[in-house]
Design a protein around this motif. Structure first.
Motif, mmCIF file in Angstrom:
data_model
loop_
_atom_site.group_PDB
_atom_site.id
_atom_site.type_symbol
_atom_site.label_atom_id
_atom_site.label_comp_id
_atom_site.label_asym_id
_atom_site.label_seq_id
_atom_site.Cartn_x
_atom_site.Cartn_y
_atom_site.Cartn_z
ATOM 1 N N SER A 1 0.925 -1.294 -0.012
ATOM 2 C CA SER A 1 -0.021 0.062 0.168
ATOM 3 C C SER A 1 1.004 1.224 0.047
ATOM 4 O O SER A 1 1.953 1.243 0.400
ATOM 5 C CB SER A 1 -1.035 -0.095 1.026
ATOM 6 O OG SER A 1 -0.205 0.426 2.263
ATOM 7 N N ALA A 2 0.282 2.340 -0.552
ATOM 8 C CA ALA A 2 1.242 3.552 -0.775
ATOM 9 C C ALA A 2 1.070 4.539 0.452
ATOM 10 O O ALA A 2 -0.085 4.319 1.334
ATOM 11 C CB ALA A 2 0.443 4.350 -2.034
ATOM 12 N N SER B 1 -0.341 9.208 -2.104
ATOM 13 C CA SER B 1 -1.223 9.074 -3.076
ATOM 14 C C SER B 1 -1.534 10.390 -3.698
ATOM 15 O O SER B 1 -2.000 10.952 -2.974
ATOM 16 C CB SER B 1 -2.280 7.993 -3.173
ATOM 17 O OG SER B 1 -1.967 6.902 -2.699
ATOM 18 N N ASP C 1 1.316 6.772 -6.939
ATOM 19 C CA ASP C 1 1.711 6.142 -5.477
ATOM 20 C C ASP C 1 2.996 5.893 -5.170
ATOM 21 O O ASP C 1 3.731 5.460 -6.258
ATOM 22 C CB ASP C 1 0.905 4.918 -5.647
ATOM 23 C CG ASP C 1 -0.584 4.918 -5.890
ATOM 24 O OD1 ASP C 1 -1.460 5.806 -4.964
ATOM 25 O OD2 ASP C 1 -1.096 4.513 -6.769
ATOM 26 N N PRO D 1 5.116 4.031 -2.418
ATOM 27 C CA PRO D 1 5.210 2.985 -1.492
ATOM 28 C C PRO D 1 6.178 3.468 -0.225
ATOM 29 O O PRO D 1 7.049 4.406 -0.614
ATOM 30 C CB PRO D 1 5.521 1.532 -2.073
ATOM 31 C CG PRO D 1 6.115 1.979 -3.372
ATOM 32 C CD PRO D 1 5.822 3.471 -3.625
ATOM 33 N N GLU E 1 -0.708 8.149 3.993
ATOM 34 C CA GLU E 1 -1.045 7.235 4.952
ATOM 35 C C GLU E 1 -2.703 6.928 4.886
ATOM 36 O O GLU E 1 -3.213 6.661 6.008
ATOM 37 C CB GLU E 1 -0.754 7.200 6.403
ATOM 38 C CG GLU E 1 0.814 7.345 6.260
ATOM 39 C CD GLU E 1 1.357 7.662 7.701
ATOM 40 O OE1 GLU E 1 0.598 8.264 8.470
ATOM 41 O OE2 GLU E 1 2.491 7.368 8.076
ATOM 42 N N GLY E 2 -3.333 7.171 3.803
ATOM 43 C CA GLY E 2 -4.882 6.843 3.697
ATOM 44 C C GLY E 2 -5.838 8.046 3.949
ATOM 45 O O GLY E 2 -6.965 8.073 3.508
#
Ligand code: ATP
Ligand code: MG
Lengths: 260, 316
Positions: A2-3, A6, A26, A28, A64-65
């Motif tokens: 997961s990045a 992004s 993105d 990582p 981080e989302g």
């Protein structure tokens, strides 16, 4: 995988000038990304948008989302994205040690200004942290020199060391080697990159010198006219004819100009 | 653990307090005003360390003074401790409110905006007849926990009150200077961008400085009103603000003590100059400032630091 960072459809316009457009990518965690591009290609604009210095005209940035698009720079810093500057930003009238104390103290405290007025600046923790950072970036022997008197390379290191004081997870370096002689560039990058590796920081760095990019980047973004025209491993990007024409200035052998 | 500066400061306050009854009346009165004004100067020092010079600090001075005067006029509250705190709080609240605007400006814009705000208050005071317009009005004598001294004793009691307020302010401001928010004054002056990107809001840091300096100015104004027993719009006028800036430059931003020494020196020089050359005292004060800027650009406070350095250099 997961990045950690992004970016989606990022765009920035200044009046009629489109400084960034259609940028989606993105990154990582713990990747080291080199950013190349000619003068005015939009590299600094990209860094400025990620770090909250500029608000994007369109698009979104996730860290981080979490959506961090358009947040003020100090909030983004506190969330864990830090940066250095094309022109080193330090406190010229303070010594190197005092610069580091200030950085460590700001990074450690809570957001409340009242709380800041009640905590002393030179706590033992902040001092220890400042000492450790100066060691890591190999600037300890300049510790008592005022920042204004520092050689360019040391000032750059101090700028980066201050940016790292807040233990960021992502660090953006805008031309860490600008204004530094060819001989010193590699030495400086060695210090910086190994320091950042030990702290497991994800790095995006803007760089004009292709040799440096090739040596330190895991991945390269080539900017042209506000957008990313290549995004691959360094050797692939550097061999890309469009990149060679528009960015590195070396036309590929046996070929004419490639039109965009 | 007390530092050397704290010990010297504490000793100076103790000697002044104990020696006051031996001093001539005029000197006690002069020192009372000088130290009340020193609180305003201390507030300016806080701002000046970040490179900000407000030309309208008299706004908060006048608010502190008028708060005391109004309490005396419209309420039965006479206790000096209560009215001084009320003056400081009122000025602090106004500083907090105008701070939302002022904290966004720098340099000459900050100076002029602060001046503009003080002139608005001046205009309002001059136009308000119930507050005596340009003449101002009388301030009720205060009581000290019910004790109402008269004449020379009253002057002494007020001097001690002012000294006490100054001592508390000096300790708190010295502590503030060592805090993260206080110590960032030079970083803010040097490079706001770096401060923001380290994760702290420069505007909020400046807003806090404005509130602290407003509280100090309000406290100074409240004490001055009690000492003079009169308030008038002149207290909000730009020449009053200019006087505080003058003393700040004379004193320098180097230390807390400089504000008190500078303010006392200013009042002494002014009073002696007025006695000796009634028509030309401004000339003397102007020359004093000129010499300070030329030879002691960091103010009177730097004199002590220089002497100490020299002593260290000559020490074996
Ligand atoms: N604040 C601004 N206002 C108007 N135009 C701007 C602004 N900032 C950048 N630009 C324009 O946006 C484009 C991209 O600029 P940017 O600074 O991002 O380029 P860069 O790739 O960092 O260049 P360099 O290698 O010279 O640092 C340029 O055309 C520039 O003139
Ligand atoms: Mg740039």
């Amino acid at each position: 995988m997961s990045a950690i960072l992004s970016v989606r459809d990022l765009e920035k316009t200044f009046g009629s000038v489109v400084a960034a457009r259609d940028i989606s990518l993105d990154v990582p965690a713990q990747q080291t990304v080199g950013i190349i591009g000619a003068n005015g290609a939009g590299k600094t604009t990209f860094v400025n948008m990620i770090t909250g210095h500029l608000s994007p005209s369109k698009g979104s940035i996730l860290f981080e989302g979490n959506d961090i698009t358009g947040l003020p720079s100090r909030t983004i810093t506190r969330l864990g994205i830090s940066r250095s500057f094309q022109v080193a930003q330090v406190f010229p009238s303070l010594t190197v040690t005092e610069n580091m104390w200030a950085a460590a103290a700001i990074a450690r405290g809570r957001d409340s200004i009242i709380a800041r007025a009640l905590t002393p600046l030179d706590t033992p923790e902040a001092k220890t942290e400042a000492d450790a950072a100066m060691e890591l970036f190999q600037i300890t022997r300049y510790r008592d020199a005022r920042a204004v008197t520092l050689p360019q390379g040391v000032r750059k290191l101090l700028d980066i060391a201050m940016a790292v004081a807040g233990s960021p997870r992502v660090l953006l370096l805008d031309e860490p080697t600008s204004g530094i002689s060819i001989e010193e560039k590699f030495g400086l990058m060695d210090v910086v990159m190994s320091a950042l590796k030990t702290r497991r920081i994800t790095v995006l760095f803007v760089e004009h010198d292709m040799e440096i990019v090739g040596r330190f980047a895991d991945r390269v973004l080539a900017f042209y006219d506000g957008t990313v025209i290549a995004d691959e491993r360094p050797e692939t990007v550097l061999a890309n004819p469009r990149v060679q024409t528009f960015i590195s200035g070396t036309k590929p052998a046996g070929e004419g100009a490639v039109h965009a | 653990m007390a530092s050397r500066g704290t010990l010297i400061g504490a000793a100076a306050f103790a000697i002044l307090a104990a020696g006051a009854p031996l001093l001539p009346q005029w000197l006690v009165s002069l020192s009372t005003i000088a130290f009340a004004n020193a609180l305003v100067v201390l507030g300016l020092v806080i701002l000046w360390r970040t490179g900000l010079v407000p030309f309208g600090q008299a706004l908060f001075y006048a608010i502190g003074a008028y708060a005391v005067a109004l309490l005396g006029r419209y309420t039965p509250v006479r206790d000096v401790f209560v009215v001084v705190i009320a003056g400081a709080v009122c000025a602090g609240i106004v500083a907090y409110l105008v701070g939302f605007l002022l904290a966004r400006y720098r340099e000459i814009f900050f100076a002029m905006l602060s001046l503009a705000m003080s002139m608005i208050l001046y205009g309002v005071l001059v136009k308000t007849e119930t507050l005596g317009s340009t003449d101002g009005f009388h301030v009720e004598a205060g009581s000290f926990f019910g004790w109402r001294p008269q004449g020379a004793m009253r002057n002494l009691a007020l001097f001690w009150l002012v000294l006490g307020c100054c001592a508390v302010a000096a300790v708190l401001v010295a502590r503030y200077f060592r805090s993260v928010a206080g110590a960032l004054a030079i970083p803010v002056r040097d490079n706001e961008i770096r401060v923001e990107f380290l994760g702290i809001s420069v505007d909020r840091l400046i807003h806090l400085k404005l509130v602290i300096s407003g509280i100090l100015a309000g406290m100074g104004g409240a004490l001055a009103a009690l000492a003079v027993q009169h308030v008038d719009p002149q207290m909000a006028y730009w020449t009053t603000s200019g006087g505080f800036v003058f003393v700040t430059i004379l004193a320098g931003a180097g230390s807390v003590a400089a504000a008190f020494v500078g303010s006392l020196a200013f009042e002494l020089v002014r009073s002696i100059a007025v006695d000796l050359l009634p028509g030309a005292w401004q000339l003397i004060l102007g020359s004093a400032l000129l010499l300070t800027i030329l030879f002691l650009p960091e103010g009177l406070g730097s004199l002590y630091a220089r002497l100490r350095r020299r002593k260290e250099e000559t020490a074996p």
